[in-house]
Motif scaffolding. Structure first.
Motif, PDB file in Angstrom:
ATOM      1  N   ASP A  43       4.004   9.054  -4.146  1.00 22.50           N
ATOM      2  CA  ASP A  43       2.972   9.463  -5.095  1.00 22.50           C
ATOM      3  C   ASP A  43       2.511   8.222  -5.862  1.00 22.50           C
ATOM      4  OD1 ASP A  43       2.781  12.235  -4.623  1.00 22.50           O
ATOM      5  OD2 ASP A  43       4.635  12.582  -5.749  1.00 22.50           O
ATOM      6  N   ALA A  44       1.207   8.130  -6.077  1.00 23.96           N
ATOM      7  CA  ALA A  44       0.618   6.925  -6.660  1.00 23.96           C
ATOM      8  C   ALA A  44       1.213   6.585  -8.018  1.00 23.96           C
ATOM      9  CB  ALA A  44      -0.896   7.095  -6.775  1.00 23.96           C
ATOM     10  N   HIS A  45       1.437   7.594  -8.876  1.00 19.65           N
ATOM     11  CA  HIS A  45       1.875   7.309 -10.244  1.00 19.65           C
ATOM     12  C   HIS A  45       3.321   6.811 -10.284  1.00 19.65           C
ATOM     13  CE1 HIS A  45       3.244  11.438  -9.564  1.00 19.65           C
ATOM     14  NE2 HIS A  45       4.123  11.246 -10.509  1.00 19.65           N
ATOM     15  N   LEU A  53      -6.323  13.450  -7.198  1.00 18.58           N
ATOM     16  CA  LEU A  53      -5.078  13.552  -7.956  1.00 18.58           C
ATOM     17  C   LEU A  53      -5.134  14.732  -8.912  1.00 18.58           C
ATOM     18  CD1 LEU A  53      -4.409   9.838  -9.011  1.00 18.58           C
ATOM     19  CD2 LEU A  53      -3.356  11.078  -7.111  1.00 18.58           C
ATOM     20  N   ARG A  54      -4.021  15.419  -9.051  1.00 16.99           N
ATOM     21  CA  ARG A  54      -3.932  16.436 -10.097  1.00 16.99           C
ATOM     22  C   ARG A  54      -4.131  15.768 -11.453  1.00 16.99           C
ATOM     23  NH1 ARG A  54       1.848  18.869  -8.715  1.00 16.99           N
ATOM     24  NH2 ARG A  54       2.008  18.297 -10.911  1.00 16.99           N
ATOM     25  N   THR A  55      -4.628  16.536 -12.413  1.00 16.66           N
ATOM     26  CA  THR A  55      -4.914  15.971 -13.741  1.00 16.66           C
ATOM     27  C   THR A  55      -3.675  15.350 -14.375  1.00 16.66           C
ATOM     28  OG1 THR A  55      -6.671  17.606 -14.078  1.00 16.66           O
ATOM     29  CG2 THR A  55      -5.838  16.475 -16.024  1.00 16.66           C
ATOM     30  N   ASP A  56      -2.524  16.017 -14.240  1.00 17.12           N
ATOM     31  CA  ASP A  56      -1.314  15.448 -14.843  1.00 17.12           C
ATOM     32  C   ASP A  56      -0.902  14.160 -14.151  1.00 17.12           C
ATOM     33  OD1 ASP A  56      -0.739  17.070 -12.600  1.00 17.12           O
ATOM     34  OD2 ASP A  56       1.350  17.298 -13.196  1.00 17.12           O
ATOM     35  N   TYR A  57      -1.164  14.052 -12.837  1.00 19.21           N
ATOM     36  CA  TYR A  57      -0.861  12.814 -12.124  1.00 19.21           C
ATOM     37  C   TYR A  57      -1.803  11.694 -12.557  1.00 19.21           C
ATOM     38  CZ  TYR A  57       2.453  14.961  -8.833  1.00 19.21           C
ATOM     39  OH  TYR A  57       3.544  15.570  -8.262  1.00 19.21           O
ATOM     40  N   ALA A 105       0.836  -1.200   0.000  1.00 17.80           N
ATOM     41  CA  ALA A 105       0.000   0.000   0.000  1.00 17.80           C
ATOM     42  C   ALA A 105       0.868   1.246   0.000  1.00 17.80           C
ATOM     43  CB  ALA A 105      -0.916   0.005   1.227  1.00 17.80           C
ATOM     44  N   CYS A 106       0.310   2.324  -0.570  1.00 20.76           N
ATOM     45  CA  CYS A 106       1.007   3.607  -0.542  1.00 20.76           C
ATOM     46  C   CYS A 106       0.007   4.724  -0.334  1.00 20.76           C
ATOM     47  CB  CYS A 106       1.814   3.845  -1.830  1.00 20.76           C
ATOM     48  SG  CYS A 106       0.826   4.490  -3.215  1.00 20.76           S
ATOM     49  N   ASP A 107       0.495   5.845   0.157  1.00 24.90           N
ATOM     50  CA  ASP A 107      -0.280   7.062   0.275  1.00 24.90           C
ATOM     51  C   ASP A 107       0.718   8.218   0.259  1.00 24.90           C
ATOM     52  OD1 ASP A 107      -3.304   7.852   1.204  1.00 24.90           O
ATOM     53  OD2 ASP A 107      -1.865   9.321   1.923  1.00 24.90           O
ATOM     54  N   ARG A 108       0.280   9.348  -0.261  1.00 26.31           N
ATOM     55  CA  ARG A 108       1.198  10.491  -0.286  1.00 26.31           C
ATOM     56  C   ARG A 108       1.577  10.913   1.129  1.00 26.31           C
ATOM     57  NH1 ARG A 108       1.752  16.074  -0.888  1.00 26.31           N
ATOM     58  NH2 ARG A 108      -0.377  16.540  -0.218  1.00 26.31           N
ATOM     59  N   ARG A 109       0.621  10.812   2.040  1.00 26.16           N
ATOM     60  CA  ARG A 109       0.884  11.117   3.446  1.00 26.16           C
ATOM     61  C   ARG A 109       0.188  10.069   4.298  1.00 26.16           C
ATOM     62  NH1 ARG A 109      -0.222  17.603   3.933  1.00 26.16           N
ATOM     63  NH2 ARG A 109       0.573  17.267   6.031  1.00 26.16           N
ATOM     64  N   PRO A 110       0.823   8.909   4.504  1.00 24.86           N
ATOM     65  CA  PRO A 110       0.167   7.813   5.222  1.00 24.86           C
ATOM     66  C   PRO A 110      -0.207   8.210   6.648  1.00 24.86           C
ATOM     67  CG  PRO A 110       2.184   7.064   4.149  1.00 24.86           C
ATOM     68  CD  PRO A 110       2.189   8.552   4.064  1.00 24.86           C
TER      69      PRO A 110
END
Length: 348
Positions: free
Chosen positions: A256-258, A283-287, A205-210
């Motif tokens: 970051d997820a990507h 998520l930002r559109t570019d992400y 699992a991942c998260d930008r800020r777990p």
């Protein structure tokens, strides 16, 4: 002249209506008062100023009204404002009569609330696993292989433990009956592949800020995003937190997820599943574009003996949807339409 932008005011109105529609009249009423406060020189106005120049789409995507609701709830859960806590649900609080308690608390704790609201929403609604369960079972049934599960935007990673929960839907059940996390909902439509044996060989699992569950204050952050008049949701979350704390192997990595998704490379003899629930919109559109590119690449590398699946529960049009794409082949299917908190599932 209003104290805040029309976009912010519109977002408060939309979220208030959504709260009422989803069964939290208290949260709806609180947002109406907060909206009124925002048009004056009140504490709400100061707290939403970081989004003053944002468009409605940006304010809505950032879930600013939900951040405010959660910041107030966090003060209550932490016990920082005893008088407010004494009035707050599950007690019968009259929002109009007791708004001064909220207003004064926000003034006194403005630094804390501003810091709280600077963090994107952190939710871990465990009943969303009820929505996703059929997707996991479908992959296990189609591939007849052990599962490697990679969760994106996992927050504290509670739904990463989906196979440790006990599920009841209609006249059917799945999972260990001894589980302390018991999930049920209004179920309609077909029944997923509940007879299929499931082996989870690995979970990641991942998260930008777990959310660090060993930190009591971070537990408060998770609980704060549960609407306070929906006690059943809060009880399920507490049970899932206790269960996750017993699992020493659960690790949510900060990424970051990507970028992190590139790790979900299909592996021989396993079905690799990349999954997420109600995270895409943050998520930002570019992400989003980068992540979709990574997912397509992983799918193209799949084989019959190393399949890859993308399972997600996200807002659709107009209802929330559960979709599954399975490679090789890239067959994309709408599996279900669902309640955003998992209160009901219509399996297709």
């Amino acid at each position: 002249m209003n104290g805040v932008s029309d976009a912010l005011l519109a977002a408060f109105e939309v979220q208030s209506n959504a709260c009422a529609r989803l069964g939290s009249q208290f949260s709806s009423d609180l947002l109406i008062r907060a909206k009124s406060d925002a048009t004056s020189d009140g504490p709400v106005r100061a707290l939403v100023m970081p989004w003053q120049e944002a468009s409605f789409e940006e304010v809505n995507s950032a879930a600013v009204p939900l951040r405010l609701l959660a910041a107030i709830h966090a003060l209550v859960l932490r016990g920082d404002e005893p008088e407010l806590s004494a009035a707050y649900p599950p007690n019968k609080m009259d929002v109009d009569q007791d708004w001064s308690l909220v207003r004064n608390a926000l003034r006194r704790r403005q630094t804390y609330c501003a810091d709280f609201m600077s963090h994107e929403p952190q939710t871990n609604e465990v009943r969303r696993s009820l929505c996703l369960l059929g997707g996991f079972l479908e992959v296990a049934h189609k591939t007849q292989l052990p599962l490697r599960c990679f969760e994106l935007g996992a927050s504290a990673g509670l739904n990463t433990l989906w196979d440790h929960f006990y599920y009841q839907f209609g006249n059917h059940e799945w999972g260990p009956p001894s589980s302390t996390v018991k999930l049920s909902c209004e179920w309609s439509g077909a029944v997923p592949q509940i007879q299929t044996p499931v082996v989870v060989e690995g979970r990641f699992a991942c998260d930008r800020r777990p959310v660090e569950l060993k930190n009591r204050q971070e537990q408060f952050r998770l609980m704060a995003y549960i609407w306070p008049d929906q006690l059943d949701r809060l009880e399920r979350l507490r049970a899932a937190i206790a269960l996750a704390q017993q699992d020493q192997g659960l690790l949510v990595e900060s990424a970051d997820a990507h970028v992190w998704a590139e790790r979900a490379v299909p592996r021989e003899g396993c079905a690799t599943i990349l999954f997420h629930s109600v995270m895409w919109q943050y998520l930002r559109t570019d992400y989003q574009l980068r992540l979709k590119h990574v997912i397509d690449g992983l799918g193209q590398s799949a084989t019959e003996s190393a399949p890859f699946a993308w399972l997600r529960m996200e807002p659709g049009s107009p209802k929330f949807e559960v979709r599954l794409t399975l490679w090789p082949g890239g067959d994309d299917r709408l599996l279900a339409v669902v309640h955003p908190h998992g209160a009901w599932v219509k399996w297709l």
